[in-house]
Design a protein around this motif. Structure first.
Motif, short mmCIF file in Angstrom:
data_model
loop_
_atom_site.label_atom_id
_atom_site.label_comp_id
_atom_site.label_asym_id
_atom_site.label_seq_id
_atom_site.Cartn_x
_atom_site.Cartn_y
_atom_site.Cartn_z
N TYR A 8 0.84 -1.19 0.00
CA TYR A 8 0.00 0.00 0.00
C TYR A 8 0.88 1.25 0.00
CZ TYR A 8 1.04 0.51 4.98
OH TYR A 8 1.70 0.67 6.16
N PHE A 9 0.28 2.35 -0.39
CA PHE A 9 0.98 3.64 -0.42
C PHE A 9 0.05 4.65 0.23
CE2 PHE A 9 2.89 7.51 -1.77
CZ PHE A 9 4.21 7.22 -2.11
N LYS A 10 0.50 5.25 1.31
CA LYS A 10 -0.35 6.18 2.07
C LYS A 10 -0.09 7.62 1.66
CE LYS A 10 -2.04 7.06 6.73
NZ LYS A 10 -3.42 6.82 6.29
N PHE A 11 -1.13 8.29 1.25
CA PHE A 11 -1.08 9.72 0.95
C PHE A 11 -1.73 10.49 2.10
CE2 PHE A 11 -0.77 7.64 -3.16
CZ PHE A 11 0.20 8.37 -3.81
N LYS A 12 -1.72 11.79 2.04
CA LYS A 12 -2.24 12.60 3.14
C LYS A 12 -3.71 12.37 3.41
CE LYS A 12 1.11 16.39 3.15
NZ LYS A 12 1.36 17.83 2.91
N GLN A 13 -4.50 12.20 2.36
CA GLN A 13 -5.95 12.09 2.55
C GLN A 13 -6.54 10.75 2.12
OE1 GLN A 13 -8.42 15.50 1.62
NE2 GLN A 13 -6.65 16.86 1.56
N PHE A 14 -5.74 9.86 1.58
CA PHE A 14 -6.24 8.55 1.18
C PHE A 14 -5.08 7.56 1.09
CE2 PHE A 14 -5.23 10.90 -2.67
CZ PHE A 14 -4.58 9.99 -3.47
N THR A 15 -5.43 6.28 1.03
CA THR A 15 -4.43 5.21 0.94
C THR A 15 -4.72 4.37 -0.30
OG1 THR A 15 -4.13 5.13 3.33
CG2 THR A 15 -3.43 3.19 2.08
N ILE A 217 12.91 17.11 -11.06
CA ILE A 217 12.44 16.44 -9.84
C ILE A 217 13.45 16.52 -8.71
CG2 ILE A 217 11.78 14.21 -8.86
CD1 ILE A 217 10.48 13.53 -11.52
N GLU A 218 14.73 16.21 -8.99
CA GLU A 218 15.75 16.18 -7.94
C GLU A 218 16.96 17.02 -8.32
OE1 GLU A 218 15.40 11.69 -6.05
OE2 GLU A 218 16.55 11.94 -7.87
N THR A 219 17.59 17.63 -7.33
CA THR A 219 18.89 18.27 -7.56
C THR A 219 20.01 17.27 -7.31
OG1 THR A 219 18.90 19.07 -5.28
CG2 THR A 219 18.06 20.57 -6.97
N ASP A 220 19.74 16.30 -6.45
CA ASP A 220 20.67 15.22 -6.14
C ASP A 220 19.83 14.05 -5.63
OD1 ASP A 220 23.01 13.81 -5.80
OD2 ASP A 220 23.99 15.33 -4.57
N ARG A 221 20.44 12.93 -5.38
CA ARG A 221 19.70 11.74 -4.96
C ARG A 221 18.85 12.04 -3.73
NH1 ARG A 221 17.37 7.26 -6.93
NH2 ARG A 221 17.54 5.48 -5.53
N HIS A 222 17.52 11.95 -3.86
CA HIS A 222 16.57 12.19 -2.79
C HIS A 222 16.56 13.63 -2.27
CE1 HIS A 222 15.73 7.99 -2.91
NE2 HIS A 222 16.87 7.61 -2.36
N ILE A 223 17.14 14.53 -3.03
CA ILE A 223 17.06 15.96 -2.71
C ILE A 223 16.13 16.59 -3.75
CG2 ILE A 223 18.29 18.12 -2.32
CD1 ILE A 223 19.02 15.90 -0.35
N LYS A 233 2.89 18.49 -2.80
CA LYS A 233 2.85 18.60 -1.33
C LYS A 233 1.47 18.32 -0.74
CE LYS A 233 2.26 23.63 -1.44
NZ LYS A 233 2.90 24.93 -1.10
N ASP A 234 0.40 18.45 -1.51
CA ASP A 234 -0.93 18.15 -0.99
C ASP A 234 -1.18 16.65 -0.88
OD1 ASP A 234 -1.54 20.82 -0.76
OD2 ASP A 234 -2.60 20.92 -2.68
N PHE A 235 -0.23 15.84 -1.37
CA PHE A 235 -0.43 14.40 -1.41
C PHE A 235 0.60 13.62 -0.61
CE2 PHE A 235 -2.18 16.32 -5.23
CZ PHE A 235 -3.50 15.88 -5.15
N TYR A 236 1.88 13.86 -0.83
CA TYR A 236 2.91 13.09 -0.17
C TYR A 236 3.02 13.46 1.30
CZ TYR A 236 4.86 11.22 -4.55
OH TYR A 236 5.06 10.55 -5.73
N LEU A 237 3.12 12.45 2.16
CA LEU A 237 3.18 12.67 3.59
C LEU A 237 4.41 13.45 4.04
CD1 LEU A 237 2.06 9.14 4.88
CD2 LEU A 237 0.73 11.24 4.98
N LYS A 238 5.51 13.28 3.31
CA LYS A 238 6.79 13.85 3.79
C LYS A 238 6.91 15.34 3.55
CE LYS A 238 9.10 12.11 -0.37
NZ LYS A 238 10.14 11.18 -0.85
N TYR A 239 5.96 15.96 2.86
CA TYR A 239 6.07 17.39 2.58
C TYR A 239 5.03 18.18 3.35
CZ TYR A 239 8.76 15.56 -1.32
OH TYR A 239 9.68 14.89 -2.09
#
Length: 239
Positions: A8-15, A217-223, A233-239
């Motif tokens: 599963y993949f969990k987003f801010k408002q749904f999974t 998308i990225e400036t460096d790996r995972h950046i 940002k309205d979807f991914y939990l980490k932002y």
């Protein structure tokens, strides 16, 4: 582009549960669901919904009624379950049909048709038949998708898609021959020094106006770049 292989993949408002789906949550779908314009959109058709990801993203972003079709039975069942667990189950309907069969019995005309379509044409087939259906154009060719859009779009409706660069250019040429004109493009680069890997495009039946932008998308790996973060940002939990 990147996809998630977790159950599963969990987003801010749904999974999104995806263990029975041929194609998992990936960057392509998230980009298309976040980028496509939905303001003043009353009804939407999502072609090849898979997990239901894009349908649910658009439900979060709008008040539109959304219908989605999925030809793979297991994916369709799981998409229905994902919708049922979401806050928007009254506005999103999933149908187990090919888009060709759906079109033959559909009287609705849509403000927006959206698809993260299969794009492999001559590459070797996947070992799992369902994954082949999701990845290859055998059952949903670009011309099929364009003909459906011509038939089911309202006069002022829009078609939104994402393709790899070469396939995108071919799709745009086909679209123009059928009277669908590109209004907007987003060129997607994984890093500042890499080439464009994906192109998001929006088409309409009129040729007025055109705009294009580039997203890195990225400036460096995972950046991740601020522009990418702002888009998702309205979807991914980490932002």
């Amino acid at each position: 582009m990147a996809r998630c292989s977790n159950p599963y993949f969990k987003f801010k408002q749904f999974t999104i549960f995806q263990d029975r789906c041929a194609m998992k949550v990936g960057t392509d779908g998230v980009l298309l669901g976040a980028w496509t314009e939905v303001q003043k959109t009353e009804n939407i058709l999502d072609i090849g919904t898979g997990t239901g990801l894009i349908a649910l993203m658009l439900a979060q972003r709008s008040m539109a009624k959304i219908e989605a079709v999925e030809i793979d039975e297991r994916s369709c069942i799981q998409a229905k379950e994902n919708v049922a667990l979401s806050p928007w189950k009254e506005r999103v309907k999933i149908y187990h049909l090919s888009i060709q069969d759906y079109t033959n019995c559909c009287s609705m005309r849509y403000n927006l048709i959206i698809s993260n379509p299969p794009f492999f044409e001559n590459a070797s087939k996947a070992s799992k038949p369902a994954r082949t259906v999701a990845r290859h154009t055998d059952l949903l060719s670009p011309i099929d998708l364009l003909n459906v859009a011509k038939q089911l779009l309202k006069e002022d409706g829009r078609l939104a898609v994402i393709y790899p660069t070469e396939a995108a250019n071919s799709f745009q040429n086909m679209a123009q021959k059928l009277g669908l004109f590109c209004k907007k493009k987003l060129f997607v680069k994984p890093t500042p020094t890499s080439s464009v890997k994906r192109i998001l495009m929006e088409f309409s039946l009129n040729s007025n106006n055109y705009a294009e932008n580039t997203l890195t998308i990225e400036t460096d790996r995972h950046i991740y770049t601020q522009e990418f973060i702002d888009l998702v940002k309205d979807f991914y939990l980490k932002y």
